[in-house]
Every structure is written in C-alpha cells, then in structure tokens.
Design a protein around this motif. Structure first.
Motif, PDB file in Angstrom:
ATOM      1  N   UNK A  82       0.631  -1.371   0.115  1.00  0.00           N
ATOM      2  CA  UNK A  82      -0.026   0.315   0.038  1.00  0.00           C
ATOM      3  C   UNK A  82       0.881   1.358   0.269  1.00  0.00           C
ATOM      4  N   UNK A  83       1.569   0.688   0.263  1.00  0.00           N
ATOM      5  CA  UNK A  83       3.049   2.517  -0.127  1.00  0.00           C
ATOM      6  C   UNK A  83       3.100   2.354  -1.304  1.00  0.00           C
ATOM      7  N   UNK A  84       4.323   3.487  -1.247  1.00  0.00           N
ATOM      8  CA  UNK A  84       5.081   4.309  -1.825  1.00  0.00           C
ATOM      9  C   UNK A  84       5.452   4.340  -3.278  1.00  0.00           C
ATOM     10  N   UNK A  85       6.172   1.988  -2.882  1.00  0.00           N
ATOM     11  CA  UNK A  85       6.899   1.726  -3.590  1.00  0.00           C
ATOM     12  C   UNK A  85       6.206   0.324  -4.216  1.00  0.00           C
ATOM     13  N   UNK A  86       5.053   0.598  -4.744  1.00  0.00           N
ATOM     14  CA  UNK A  86       4.730  -0.374  -4.984  1.00  0.00           C
ATOM     15  C   UNK A  86       5.120  -1.768  -5.662  1.00  0.00           C
ATOM     16  N   UNK A  87       4.796  -2.987  -5.237  1.00  0.00           N
ATOM     17  CA  UNK A  87       5.227  -4.076  -6.276  1.00  0.00           C
ATOM     18  C   UNK A  87       4.219  -4.431  -7.153  1.00  0.00           C
ATOM     19  N   UNK A  88       4.526  -5.248  -8.255  1.00  0.00           N
ATOM     20  CA  UNK A  88       3.343  -5.743  -8.799  1.00  0.00           C
ATOM     21  C   UNK A  88       2.072  -6.981  -8.434  1.00  0.00           C
ATOM     22  N   UNK A  89       1.559  -6.645  -8.919  1.00  0.00           N
ATOM     23  CA  UNK A  89       0.763  -7.695  -8.179  1.00  0.00           C
ATOM     24  C   UNK A  89       1.065  -9.313  -7.992  1.00  0.00           C
ATOM     25  N   UNK A  90       1.591 -10.038  -8.832  1.00  0.00           N
ATOM     26  CA  UNK A  90       2.214 -11.231  -8.568  1.00  0.00           C
ATOM     27  C   UNK A  90       2.987 -10.921  -7.133  1.00  0.00           C
ATOM     28  N   UNK A  91       3.668 -10.167  -7.350  1.00  0.00           N
ATOM     29  CA  UNK A  91       5.225 -10.209  -6.393  1.00  0.00           C
ATOM     30  C   UNK A  91       4.229  -9.621  -4.815  1.00  0.00           C
ATOM     31  N   UNK A  92       3.021  -8.595  -5.335  1.00  0.00           N
ATOM     32  CA  UNK A  92       2.265  -8.343  -3.461  1.00  0.00           C
ATOM     33  C   UNK A  92       1.782  -9.841  -3.177  1.00  0.00           C
ATOM     34  N   UNK A  93       0.854 -10.662  -4.213  1.00  0.00           N
ATOM     35  CA  UNK A  93       0.777 -11.939  -3.405  1.00  0.00           C
ATOM     36  C   UNK A  93       2.007 -12.638  -3.137  1.00  0.00           C
ATOM     37  N   UNK A  94       2.342 -13.025  -3.491  1.00  0.00           N
ATOM     38  CA  UNK A  94       4.242 -13.921  -3.483  1.00  0.00           C
ATOM     39  C   UNK A  94       3.913 -13.752  -1.729  1.00  0.00           C
ATOM     40  N   UNK A  95       3.886 -11.982  -1.757  1.00  0.00           N
ATOM     41  CA  UNK A  95       4.487 -11.673  -0.239  1.00  0.00           C
ATOM     42  C   UNK A  95       3.926 -12.048   0.826  1.00  0.00           C
ATOM     43  N   UNK A  96       2.410 -12.046   0.201  1.00  0.00           N
ATOM     44  CA  UNK A  96       0.911 -11.687   0.644  1.00  0.00           C
ATOM     45  C   UNK A  96       1.408 -12.858   1.652  1.00  0.00           C
ATOM     46  N   UNK A  97       1.284 -14.504   0.410  1.00  0.00           N
ATOM     47  CA  UNK A  97       1.325 -15.425   1.030  1.00  0.00           C
ATOM     48  C   UNK A  97       2.693 -16.189   2.322  1.00  0.00           C
TER      49      UNK A  97
END
Length: 359
Positions: A137-152
């Motif tokens: 949610x911050x200023x250096x947002x990842x691509x969606x798949x990267x976000x999902x992999x991190x959340x997992x």
C-alpha cells in the motif's frame, strides 16, 4: 523489535534467493540468476548508473538478517536491486547479459561503494511486516503477483500461521493499511495461480510465471458468476475447498491461450463483464464453449437494452472520429455519399422505433 544500524562490506552481503519479486522459476537458484533477472526486469541499469554518478544514498538502508548457515554473512531482505547494482560496479563477471551497458557504466563510474548502510534485524518476520506497508500500500508498490507472493509468505510466517484464514486476512490488512477483502482476494488468487503453475500452466504456449496476469483472478473474483464457475467461496476458511479444477483450466485457457495473437476473452473490465454475463447464462455459455466469440455469446444473454446503448455509443465515437479526420481527407472514397445516406436512413428508422415505444 530489535535492529541495529551498521555499515557492512558488500562481500559480506548476500542476495535473497527467495525474494518475493523473483518468479518461482528463478527462486532458489544462484546469485548470477538473480542478478541477471534484476538486470533484465527491474530497471537495475538505471540504478547502477545513479550510484556510479552520485554515490550510494545513505538514507536508503538495506534491511538484512544474519545468515545462520554462513557466519559473518548477511542476507538482504529489502534492497536486493541496490545490492545488485553495487556488486556489478565491482564485478562485471557476475552477469552474462547487458555486458556492454554495464561495462560502460563501470568504466565511467565516479563512485564504487565498498560497504553499504544496513539495518540488521534478528527476525525476518519483522522486516516482512515493514515490507507489507512499503510495497503493498506504500510508495514503492510491487506488481500484483509479487504482492500476492509476499502476502502468501507473510500468511505462513510465525505471526499468522496459527490464525484462521479469515482472521489472518483481517490482521494482515491492519498491518499493511489495506482491507481484509483485498487481502483475501490476493491470497486466494495466489492459491489459484499455484494450481495453474502446478499444472505447468496447462501447456499454454508462451505462458509462464513472468507472463501471467494475476489481476485476471483478483478482478474475476469480484464477479459472482465467474467466482461460482470455479467454485471459490470468499467467505470460507478454506476458499478453494470445492474448487472446480476443470473450470479453472477452461478459464485460464480463455484468458491466456492465444489464436492469431488474440485470447478468447480479455481480462480487462469489459472482458470480465462480458464473461461473467455469459457464464451466468446457460445457453450463452454453451454457445461460447462451442466456438462463438464472447460478443456473439453475450448477445444470447438477452441483455438487449445494454447492448443497444453500447452499440449507439460505439457508433457515435466512430462518427466523431471520422468527423475529426474529414478536414484532412484529400479525396472522399467512391461510395461515401451512399454510405452517409444509409447511416441517415438507419438513424431515422431507429428514431421512429423510439417514438413508437415512448408514446
């Protein structure tokens, strides 16, 4: 939370081979694989040039943990691209790609840092919490798949693995400053992606973890008919408990398998709307599966009011575009007058129909 600031020699800093930004096909490989991916996919050359010209900005701390298997070494959890850039300034042999560009930067470099400012954490999970805000949610947002992999990865960390799926989604959402609904959809989408990945992307030509658009799943899960088609329950503790794998395969083929450069359904907002409507209509879905394109199948859904409005608006846009081009036309084509008259006649017929139905 315990952390310590210290400058560390780059020879003692190691890239995170399981960085969430890396595709699964690159994870767990060697340092050279990670560096070459960073060069090709992560704008590392630009960063390398900036450091070579202006030196390393001390405010951009690397976040690291001690490597428990290699005494005196540290694994960089946040800052892998910066570390890659500095490593290349000292050793061009670390890569076999972008050799010409990297050599030019190295040959003209004013600065080649030998140590980098680091914040040493005792626990990787503490860094993961910080990354959640910074990159989701911050200023250096990842691509969606990267976000999902991190959340997992975060979901399965010590802080959340003992919570139920729904409770974990709520707590992670609070931590990263997002909504539980968004976190749930990302986690579920990544689970769906893992199924597709495990099936070798259903042997769809050219499809892999670097060309997969996870937003097709995350946005598709907002559509009730698409969600029911693959039997995903957003409010269940086990959302994929009753997953229909055959329908998931069909959905993936419709979105990603291309014929003559075009997939059967686009994953944008219009494509999802059309597909959701078709899936929710038995006859339209049968016709679509038998070969009708998505627009032809959509017409079977009998949503003629919306179709009529869309066609009028599409035609209006075309007419307006033609009008903007008309001053630049040197010679109007042979049947121009005939076509214009046909348009006028058709408009009159439509207007007559409108007048009859509004009396």
């Amino acid at each position: 939370m315990t952390q310590q600031f210290t400058p560390i020699e780059i020879s003692d800093l190691k890239l995170d081979l399981f960085n969430p930004r890396l595709p699964k096909s690159k994870q767990g490989k060697d340092e050279k694989t990670v560096i070459e991916f960073m060069l090709l996919e992560a704008a590392t050359l630009e960063l390398m040039l900036a450091i070579a010209e202006n030196d390393f900005f001390a405010g951009e701390l690397l976040l690291v943990v001690k490597d428990e298997t290699d005494e005196g070494k540290y694994i960089v959890i946040e800052g892998n691209r910066r570390l890659t850039a500095v490593k290349l300034l000292h050793n061009l042999e670390l890569t076999s790609v972008k050799k010409i560009a990297t050599k030019e930067i190295v040959d003209n470099a004013k600065f080649k840092p030998t140590e980098l400012p680091c914040l040493v954490f005792e626990d990787k999970n503490k860094i993961l919490k910080y990354l959640g805000f910074r990159h989701i949610t911050g200023i250096k947002s990842w691509r969606l798949l990267e976000k999902a992999r991190y959340l997992f990865e975060l979901r399965n960390s010590n802080d959340f693995q003992n919570l139920s799926f729904l409770d974990a989604s709520k707590e992670i959402a609070k931590m990263i400053g997002s909504t539980s609904a968004y976190v749930k959809r990302l986690l579920i989408s990544f689970e769906l992606y893992k199924v597709v990945e495990d099936e070798a992307f259903y042997q769809i030509d050219g499809l892999n973890d670097t060309r997969f658009f996870l937003n097709y799943f995350t946005d598709g899960l907002n559509k009730e008919n698409i969600r029911n088609f693959i039997k995903v329950n957003l409010n269940s503790e086990n959302p994929l408990e009753n997953i229909d794998n055959e329908h998931l395969k069909k959905l993936t083929h419709w979105w990603f398998e291309k014929s003559e450069g075009q997939s059967r359904v686009l994953g944008d907002s219009e494509g999802l709307k059309l597909l959701d409507k078709v899936i929710g209509h038995e006859d339209a879905l049968i016709a679509f599966e038998r070969g009708l394109n998505i627009y032809e199948a959509y017409e079977i859904t009998d949503d003629f009011d919306i179709q009529f409005e869309n066609r009028i608006k599409e035609t209006l846009k075309s007419i307006e575009k033609a009008h903007s081009l008309s001053p630049k036309v040197k010679k109007f084509y042979t049947k121009f007058r005939e076509d214009i008259q046909t348009i006028k006649t058709t408009v009159e017929i439509i207007e007559t129909s409108f007048n009859i139905k509004t009396k």
